[in-house]
Each structure stands twice: as structure tokens, then as C-alpha cells.
Design an enzyme around this catalytic site. Structure first.
Site, mmCIF file in Angstrom:
data_model
loop_
_atom_site.group_PDB
_atom_site.id
_atom_site.type_symbol
_atom_site.label_atom_id
_atom_site.label_comp_id
_atom_site.label_asym_id
_atom_site.label_seq_id
_atom_site.Cartn_x
_atom_site.Cartn_y
_atom_site.Cartn_z
ATOM 1 N N HIS A 151 49.276 90.081 34.413
ATOM 2 C CA HIS A 151 48.198 90.056 35.408
ATOM 3 C C HIS A 151 46.840 90.082 34.704
ATOM 4 C CE1 HIS A 151 51.672 92.260 37.219
ATOM 5 N NE2 HIS A 151 51.528 91.291 38.098
ATOM 6 N N GLY A 184 48.217 41.031 22.455
ATOM 7 C CA GLY A 184 46.825 41.444 22.305
ATOM 8 C C GLY A 184 46.000 41.264 23.559
#
Length: 559
Positions: free
Chosen positions: A218, A465
Site C-alpha cells: 500500500h 523499402g
């Protein structure tokens, strides 16, 4: 710290409904007591066996509702973020799942959880229900603390109790197995920053170069501050403290738990460090790395260990329905297999000679090396100024291997050049040209036509490409050159390449490559350096084959 939420008051109920909406239909359900009482339970539960119930504050997801399902929890009751569920909520959950076989409550050792679950258990017993409770206190961070906290090791108890309950064991036996397991679990956590609760200011407790060892789930303070250091050093600190409290013998299961905000890449690295540490020899089963009991977005992790015996091992490896539980694996070494030899991309035959091919290849390479400064100058106007150096690096790489190339076989020469450029040239240009030559080599071996093979290489290069004529790249010179070569000759190809390169100087918008990020002002009047390199190559070869090579490369191409 920023968070995604609508209203702070609704975070938990909306999150639990999100879990139900994304789970497999018919597996989980909730009670109609929302929003005050938040209970997630098995939709198929028939009360014929011992029910296993756990829960606590929200913020530890996937705990606790994520572990509801066949083989683990029967139900989970949730409070608000980091707040224990109320007595009424726990009692409602007990009533919803408890049949003649009874119910086991698994509770983490926090005051609110102990009190609220404990009072609910007593009230349920007063109603005639059979209820037992097991408290998990696995955190070793505070050795002198009278009530150690319950942290991620609680998941081992969920799994073991769920196994025995699903098997049909009695409440007494399930509770005894759970209590014995809880007694033999140890856990320790570390974090580089504490957690942040939605709608609240985050506490800046740690400095920029500080971490915290042993802080709670916590965000409670830990046992000590530590300096931010390598993962290996932090793991060493943690494993030394864990090993110090382990008995001298026995195998263990290890849970590597992400406390919420550690990226998967770093969690895998942490797992590597843990499994190379002094702790590794004691580990037989590994659970994780995974976020299983988190602390919202805490940037930390925890390690939990439980001693194994035959029944616990069977319980931990048994398959369960909840996906949040990560099936354990047996500790093992890394399997290393030999990498396959390349099928193409390097010469597949022995070195061989062809004087003309050697003259062309060495001449092209030497000429491109001589253009290094000029190509860099052009690239500096529209890129990062390294095209010349990249091209020259590829050319030097080929020259270094010229004596081992299979020059008598054009297809194998193209393949060898493709393989060389993949490593020597670097950058996207090196990869593109490697694709070009590798694809051309394959086509050459199949057809025997060099112009056609080079066009096939161009096709593959542009496919991967993405560039096409007009995009202001080397393709603007290479495409027209290769098409002219296929239907004319080298002289026509050289003229087409130069014309294509020249046109790029009038293009003020690049659509591929690094110069696509550059504005009109920086591109106008500057030819693309890749296209210029292509044009220079074709012109050099045309001159060489016609006997006009006078560009400074004569020492490389002399008879």
C-alpha cells in the site's frame, strides 16, 4: 501522476465490471449488492465443496477477483482502493458461497483485514455456517515487527487451498494445508518509486537516486532506503536476505511479482538476475515474472518463496481456470541450438577468377570510395551527412573480400556482394542494397540474364523499402537505368541514371528515407546523394567498358 478514471468514487466498481465484461461468459458473476458491497464469485458455484474466499482493498489487481475461478478462489470481496472491505461485505460474501462443507477465509495480515474478516467469520459462525480463517504474514522486511505484513506470497495460499478444496477435501484439511503453507512462505519487495492513488497527490518520499527495500503493497515505508543501482546489485541484496532465513535444505517455489509499473523487458532481466543468484539452487518451480499482486503503479517487484513437498508441488502445478495465475515452470538451463548456415547472401562456391568481373567490381568500389566527401556534402543538405561514408564502407567491405569472391559465376558473385553489404554497409541503404543483390542473385541463377536479374532485384528492393520513382531516392536513378539496360545497353543506362539523378534536384518533397522529414527549402536544388551514387556507378562502368576509365581508378582496373 496522471491516471485514467471517470469519478474517483466509481473506480473500483467500474473496474470490476470491466473484468466481468471481458471475461469468458458464464464464468464469473457479481452479487447485486453493488456498489456498497463488491463481491465477485464463480457463476457455476454449487456449494458442494469447501468455498475459498479472499479479498481486501482494491489496487492489487489482478488480485483478488482475477483469481476467482475453478481451482482457486470461489469468491473475492473488494473494498475501495487500499481499504479493507466492510464486515457486512465479507459476511455477505460468506453467505453467498458457503454450503454444508464450509468456507475458508484467506486474509493478509493487515489490521483492517484481520478485524473485518474476523468479525464477519464470527457472525457467520453464529448463523450456523462453518468458517475457518488463515492469516498470511509472509513479509520478512521488518524482522522485529510483531505482525509481519501479508503480501504476494498470499497467492501461494490461494492456489494450494483452491486445489485441495476443488479436490473435495474437508474444511479442516483445506484449512490445515493453507495454514501450513502460510507458515512457510517468505517475501521481500523493493521499489524505485511508491504508488500513486487516482485522485490524490503522490507522496514524493524517495529522492531521484533512492529506492526502498521492503516497502508494503500500500506504499507503506520499507525497512531502509537504498541507492539506485544495477538490477544485479539490487537482486543480490534481496536474495541474500531471503537465503538467510531459509532452512538449510529443501526445494522451493519462487514467485517473481511485478508491483505494477516495471516494464516486461525489465522484469525479464530481473528474472535472469534472480535465477543466476545464490538463491537459484534452492528454486525448483518458478511463477512469473508477472503482475499478480500489484500496488497500483508502484515501480518495483517482489520475490516470494514457499517450501515444496509433494502435495504442494502438485497443488501449484495443477491447471486452474483463472488466467491471472501464471502456470509454474521447472527451473531449467537455457537451450542453445546452433544457428543455421546461410543459404544465400554469401558465396556458395569457392573463389574463382574472371578478369573482367574483377575489373568492374574493383573499379566501382574504388570510384565510390573517391566520392565519399562529395556524397556526404550532398547528404548534409538534406540528411545526416553520412551517405558517402555509408557507401564507402560498403565498397571497402567488398574490396576486402575480392580475393575470395566466386567471380567466374555471376549469380554467386551477386549473392556474395549482397551478403557482404548486409554487414559492412550499415544503415537502411545497406539493407536495401543487400536485398537488391540477394534477389538479383536468385533470379540470375534461374534465368541467366543479368539485366533481368537486376530488375528482379529492384522489384524486391522497392517492395520492401517502399520507395518508387518520384520519391527522391536512389530509385529515381536506378529504375530508369535498369530499364534502359534491359532494352538498350550500358551507355543508355548511364544516361538514364544521370537524368534520373538530376531530376531529384528539382524535387522539393521526399516521400521516403530520412530526407522525407526535411522541408522544401533544404531540398531545392540539391540532388539526392543515393541517386547520384547510382548515376556515377553506371557512368563509370560505361566508361570502363568503352576504355574511357580515367577517373582515378586505373590502379584498380589495370590489365
Amino acid at each position: 501522476m496522471k491516471h485514467f478514471f471517470n469519478r474517483r468514487e466509481n473506480i473500483v466498481t467500474e473496474a470490476l465490471d470491466g473484468l466481468l465484461l471481458t471475461g469468458r461468459p458464464g464464468r464469473l458473476a457479481r452479487l447485486d449488492s453493488y456498489p456498497a458491497i463488491k463481491v465477485i464469485l464463480r457463476a457455476d458455484w454449487d456449494r458442494s465443496r469447501v468455498a475459498v474466499l479472499s479479498g481486501g482493498g482494491a489496487g492489487h489487481e489482478p488480485s483478488h477477483a482475477g483469481f476467482v475461478g475453478k481451482g482457486m478462489l470461489t469468491a473475492a470481496v473488494s473494498g475501495e482502493i487500499f481499504a479493507s472491505p466492510s464486515v457486512d461485505a465479507v459476511l455477505t460474501a460468506i453467505r453467498a458461497v458457503t454450503g454444508p462443507q464450509g468456507c475458508l477465509l484467506i486474509v493478509k495480515n493487515y489490521t483492517g483485514d484481520r478485524l473485518n474478516f474476523g468479525l464477519a467469520a464470527e457472525m457467520a459462525r453464529a448463523e450456523g455456517l462453518k468458517v475457518e480463517m488463515v492469516i498470511v504474514a509472509d513479509d520478512i522486511a521488518l524482522p522485529d515487527f510483531a505482525q509481519p505484513r501479508g503480501v504476494a506470497g498470499t497467492l501461494f495460499v490461494h492456489k494450494i487451498a483452491g486445489f485441495f478444496a476443488e479436490r473435495g477435501d474437508s474444511l479442516e484439511d483445506v484449512a490445515a494445508a493453507a495454514a501450513a503453507a502460510a507458515h512457510e512462505i517468505i517475501s521481500l519487495g523493493v521499489a524505485l518509486s511508491t504508488c500513486s492513488i487516482p485522485g490524490q497527490l503522490q507522496e514524493a518520499r524517495l529522492g531521484a537516486e533512492e529506492g526502498e527495500l521492503g516497502l508494503g503493497i500500500h506504499g507503506e515505508p520499507g525497512v531502509e532506503r537504498i541507492a539506485v543501482q544495477t538490477s544485479g546489485k539490487i537482486v543480490e541484496i534481496m536474495t541474500e536476505r531471503l537465503v538467510a532465513v531459509l532452512p538449510g535444505t529443501g526445494d522451493y517455489a519462487l514467485l517473481i511479482n511485478n508491483l505494477g509499473a516495471v516494464p516486461p523487458l525489465e522484469m525479464s532481466l530481473i528474472a535472469h538476475d534472480v535465477l543466476k543468484s545464490s538463491l537459484a539452487s534452492r528454486v525448483k518451480l518458478i511463477v512469473g515474472p508477472s503482475p499478480m499482486m500489484t500496488a497500483l503503479n508502484m515501480n518495483g517487484f517482489s520475490l516470494s518463496l514457499i517450501r515444496l513437498d509433494a502435495e504442494r508441488e502438485a497443488a501449484l502445478v495443477a491447471a486452474v481456470e483463472p488466467h491471472a495465475w501464471v502456470p509454474p515452470v521447472t527451473r531449467h538451463e537455457i537451450v542453445v541450438l546452433p544457428a543455421p548456415a546461410p543459404l544465400i547472401g554469401k558465396a556458395t562456391g569457392p573463389a574463382s577468377q574472371n578478369p573482367l568481373t574483377q575489373k568492374v567490381v574493383t573499379g566501382i568500389c574504388a570510384h565510390l570510395i573517391s566520392l565519399e566527401t562529395e556524397l556526404n556534402r550532398l547528404d548534409a543538405r538534406a540528411g545526416d551527412g553520412d551517405t558517402g561514408s555509408t557507401v564507402a564502407a560498403g565498397a571497402r567491405g567488398i574490396l576486402e573480400e575480392i580475393g575470395s569472391l566466386p567471380l567466374a559465376d555471376t549469380a554467386e558473385t551477386l549473392a556474395a556482394i549482397g551478403g557482404n553489404l548486409a554487414t559492412s554497409m550499415g544503415g537502411s541503404s545497406g539493407v536495401l542494397l543487400s536485398i537488391f543483390f540477394t534477389a538479383a542473385a536468385k533470379a540470375m541463377a534461374r534465368t541467366g540474364s543479368l539485366p533481368g536479374a537486376l530488375l528482379a532485384g529492384l522489384d524486391r528492393m522497392t517492395f520492401y523499402g517502399g520507395a518508387k520513382p518520384g520519391d527522391r531516392t536512389m530509385v529515381d536513378a536506378l529504375d530508369p537505368a535498369l530499364r534502359s539496360l534491359a532494352c538498350g545497353g550500358i551507355s543508355e543506362a548511364a544516361r538514364a541514371a544521370r537524368a534520373g539523378a538530376t531530376v531529384t534536384s528539382a524535387m522539393t518533397k521526399a516521400r521516403a528515407g530520412r530526407s522525407s522529414y526535411v522541408g522544401k527549402r533544404d531540398l531545392e536544388g540539391v540532388a539526392d546523394p543515393g541517386a547520384v551514387a547510382v548515376a556515377e556507378t553506371f557512368e563509370f562502368v560505361a566508361d570502363l567498358l568503352s576504355g574511357k576509365a580515367t577517373r582515378g581508378e586505373t590502379s584498380f582496373v589495370a590489365d
